[in-house]
Motif scaffolding. Structure first.
Motif, mmCIF file in Angstrom:
data_model
loop_
_atom_site.group_PDB
_atom_site.id
_atom_site.type_symbol
_atom_site.label_atom_id
_atom_site.label_comp_id
_atom_site.label_asym_id
_atom_site.label_seq_id
_atom_site.Cartn_x
_atom_site.Cartn_y
_atom_site.Cartn_z
ATOM 1 N N CYS A 12 16.585 -47.872 -0.381
ATOM 2 C CA CYS A 12 17.255 -46.690 0.155
ATOM 3 C C CYS A 12 17.981 -47.071 1.440
ATOM 4 O O CYS A 12 17.377 -47.659 2.348
ATOM 5 C CB CYS A 12 16.228 -45.595 0.440
ATOM 6 N N PRO A 13 19.258 -46.741 1.546
ATOM 7 C CA PRO A 13 20.009 -47.100 2.748
ATOM 8 C C PRO A 13 19.648 -46.257 3.975
ATOM 9 O O PRO A 13 20.050 -46.578 5.082
ATOM 10 C CB PRO A 13 21.468 -46.857 2.337
ATOM 11 N N LEU A 14 18.858 -45.206 3.782
ATOM 12 C CA LEU A 14 18.486 -44.355 4.914
ATOM 13 C C LEU A 14 17.135 -44.728 5.517
ATOM 14 O O LEU A 14 17.011 -44.832 6.722
ATOM 15 C CB LEU A 14 18.481 -42.880 4.484
ATOM 16 N N VAL A 50 24.766 -41.763 4.771
ATOM 17 C CA VAL A 50 24.654 -43.140 4.261
ATOM 18 C C VAL A 50 25.657 -44.015 5.006
ATOM 19 O O VAL A 50 26.829 -43.660 5.109
ATOM 20 C CB VAL A 50 24.927 -43.188 2.740
ATOM 21 N N PRO A 51 25.199 -45.138 5.559
ATOM 22 C CA PRO A 51 26.126 -46.040 6.248
ATOM 23 C C PRO A 51 27.285 -46.443 5.329
ATOM 24 O O PRO A 51 27.096 -46.654 4.129
ATOM 25 C CB PRO A 51 25.260 -47.253 6.596
ATOM 26 N N SER A 52 28.465 -46.531 5.876
ATOM 27 C CA SER A 52 29.661 -46.807 5.074
ATOM 28 C C SER A 52 29.548 -48.097 4.261
ATOM 29 O O SER A 52 30.063 -48.176 3.153
ATOM 30 C CB SER A 52 30.915 -46.824 5.946
ATOM 31 N N ILE A 60 20.063 -43.245 -2.505
ATOM 32 C CA ILE A 60 19.116 -42.616 -1.591
ATOM 33 C C ILE A 60 17.818 -42.385 -2.364
ATOM 34 O O ILE A 60 17.850 -42.031 -3.542
ATOM 35 C CB ILE A 60 19.685 -41.277 -1.088
ATOM 36 N N CYS A 61 16.671 -42.554 -1.712
ATOM 37 C CA CYS A 61 15.395 -42.372 -2.397
ATOM 38 C C CYS A 61 15.020 -40.890 -2.499
ATOM 39 O O CYS A 61 15.542 -40.042 -1.779
ATOM 40 C CB CYS A 61 14.280 -43.148 -1.700
#
Length: 75
Positions: A12-14, A50-52, A60-61
């Protein structure tokens, strides 16, 4: 020395936890992914967080989706 990040589509990017993406599963059927459940709502704010560099590359989870829904209910 600058720290380098290793990209992984299963993260997950977050939050950095596993995203359990059904699209990455062995059977490859996107409809099997938890994100296709009707009660999963991805708000615009969540998607924009979300980061670019990760947009369109990592999912995303479920925990982050649920957290944003709970946070929005508290407002």
């Amino acid at each position: 020395m600058a720290e380098t990040q290793v990209f992984c589509a299963a993260i997950c990017p977050l939050c950095g936890g596993p995203n359990a993406c059904g699209n990455l599963s062995a059977n490859g059927n996107p409809a099997d992914c938890w994100c296709h459940q009707p009660d999963m709502i991805f708000s615009r704010a969540l998607l924009e967080s979300v980061p670019s560099v990760d947009k369109g590359k990592a999912c995303i989870c479920q925990q982050c989706v649920i957290k944003q829904a709970t946070d929005n209910q508290d407002k």
